[in-house]
Design a protein around this motif. Structure first.
Motif, PDB file in Angstrom:
ATOM      1  N   UNK A  27       0.773  -1.262  -0.095  1.00  0.00           N
ATOM      2  CA  UNK A  27       0.153   0.018   0.074  1.00  0.00           C
ATOM      3  C   UNK A  27       0.958   1.291  -0.080  1.00  0.00           C
ATOM      4  N   UNK A  28       0.585   2.276  -0.673  1.00  0.00           N
ATOM      5  CA  UNK A  28       1.436   3.463  -0.628  1.00  0.00           C
ATOM      6  C   UNK A  28       1.222   4.022   0.797  1.00  0.00           C
ATOM      7  N   UNK A  29       2.217   4.465   1.329  1.00  0.00           N
ATOM      8  CA  UNK A  29       2.490   5.031   2.733  1.00  0.00           C
ATOM      9  C   UNK A  29       1.326   6.271   3.183  1.00  0.00           C
ATOM     10  N   UNK A  30       0.954   7.206   2.186  1.00  0.00           N
ATOM     11  CA  UNK A  30       0.087   8.122   2.418  1.00  0.00           C
ATOM     12  C   UNK A  30       0.766   9.046   3.707  1.00  0.00           C
ATOM     13  N   UNK A  31       2.006   9.129   3.620  1.00  0.00           N
ATOM     14  CA  UNK A  31       2.945   9.861   4.657  1.00  0.00           C
ATOM     15  C   UNK A  31       3.728  10.921   3.922  1.00  0.00           C
ATOM     16  N   UNK A  32       4.142  11.949   4.588  1.00  0.00           N
ATOM     17  CA  UNK A  32       5.052  12.743   4.151  1.00  0.00           C
ATOM     18  C   UNK A  32       4.692  13.215   2.949  1.00  0.00           C
ATOM     19  N   UNK A  33       5.842  13.201   1.752  1.00  0.00           N
ATOM     20  CA  UNK A  33       5.619  13.565   0.386  1.00  0.00           C
ATOM     21  C   UNK A  33       4.256  13.131  -0.412  1.00  0.00           C
ATOM     22  N   UNK A  34       4.276  11.711   0.004  1.00  0.00           N
ATOM     23  CA  UNK A  34       3.010  11.156  -0.346  1.00  0.00           C
ATOM     24  C   UNK A  34       1.609  11.534  -0.044  1.00  0.00           C
TER      25      UNK A  34
END
Ligand SMILES: C[S@@+](CC[C@H](N)C(=O)[O-])C[C@H]1O[C@@H](n2cnc3c(N)ncnc32)[C@H](O)[C@@H]1O
Length: 221
Positions: free
Chosen positions: A1-8
């Motif tokens: 799964x994409x992290x959906x954190x920081x840059x994302x």
């Protein structure tokens, strides 16, 4: 799964409209149905609220509804929080960071848009649906949108073509090609109906289809 954190998280709002054909339309059609279904005084639980798009679309259609914005990404919710402040919505939204917990108070409807496809079908999808069901009174609607199993052998490739037309770069296309194969856990229609049945929901009604991305509404039984 994409992290959906920081840059994302920071780049999410720019990225998502290039990755999901009809992203805005999905939210508009979901909101239109909720406006038809719910009274003025209602609380809507948004699971995987991300940067707040679902709630911003809903709040435009009704000035009284309250919302619970739940997500496991603090960074996505921080952007949502800023978006709610900018739109004058903060007093109508309760933000909950962390896994969905039972007992969030009275809920009239739930949304889980573009979230469950990241969970494997090894009990994780079923557990999420069960927790959502536990929040809802009988007959309350659940709106669910996910990438589903391709219905033709050319659907996934066509999806990448559509993304390029929406402005996705070549690098972005390569990443999406990889993600479509490895990061999503797409269900077919039979398995989705089965999971909903096992977790206390009724028959799914399809209301949105943009190649693989699919929106359904069903009711708690
Ligand atoms: C593609 S975004 C969708 C956000 C929003 N619903 C929208 O339509 O823009 C997926 C979101 O689901 C969140 N997420 C992933 N797994 C989750 C889980 N088990 N419970 C709650 N949120 C989750 C991610 O952190 C991310 O913010």
């Amino acid at each position: 799964m994409p992290t959906f954190q920081a840059d994302e998280a920071q780049s999410y709002e720019q990225r998502i409209t290039r990755l999901i054909p009809g992203y805005d339309l999905l939210h508009e059609l979901t909101a239109a149905q909720l406006k038809t279904l719910l009274p003025d005084e209602a609380t809507i639980l948004v699971i995987g609220a991300g940067t707040g798009k679902d709630i911003l679309a809903l709040a435009q259609l009704n000035p009284h509804w309250h919302f619970i914005a739940q997500d496991i990404s603090e960074d996505m919710l921080a952007i949502a929080d800023q978006n709610f402040t900018n739109s004058g919505l903060s007093s109508r939204v309760t933000i909950v960071c962390g896994e969905l917990e039972p007992n969030m108070g009275h809920i009239d409807a739930a949304l889980c848009l573009l979230v469950m496809h990241f969970l494997p079908d090894n009990g994780d999808k079923q557990a999420l649906l069960k927790t959502i069901r536990a929040q809802l009174p009988s007959r309350a609607p659940l709106f669910l949108a996910d990438l589903m199993a391709p219905e033709t052998e050319f659907e996934r490739e066509s999806q990448l073509v559509a993304c390029r037309e929406l402005g996705l770069t070549e690098v972005g296309e390569q990443r999406m090609r990889h993600n479509l194969q490895h990061e999503f856990f797409a269900l077919d229609r039979m398995r989705l109906a089965e999971l909903l049945d096992h977790t206390g929901f009724g028959v799914p009604h399809y209301y949105f289809k943009a190649l693989g991305f699919t929106g359904i509404v069903c009711r708690a039984e």
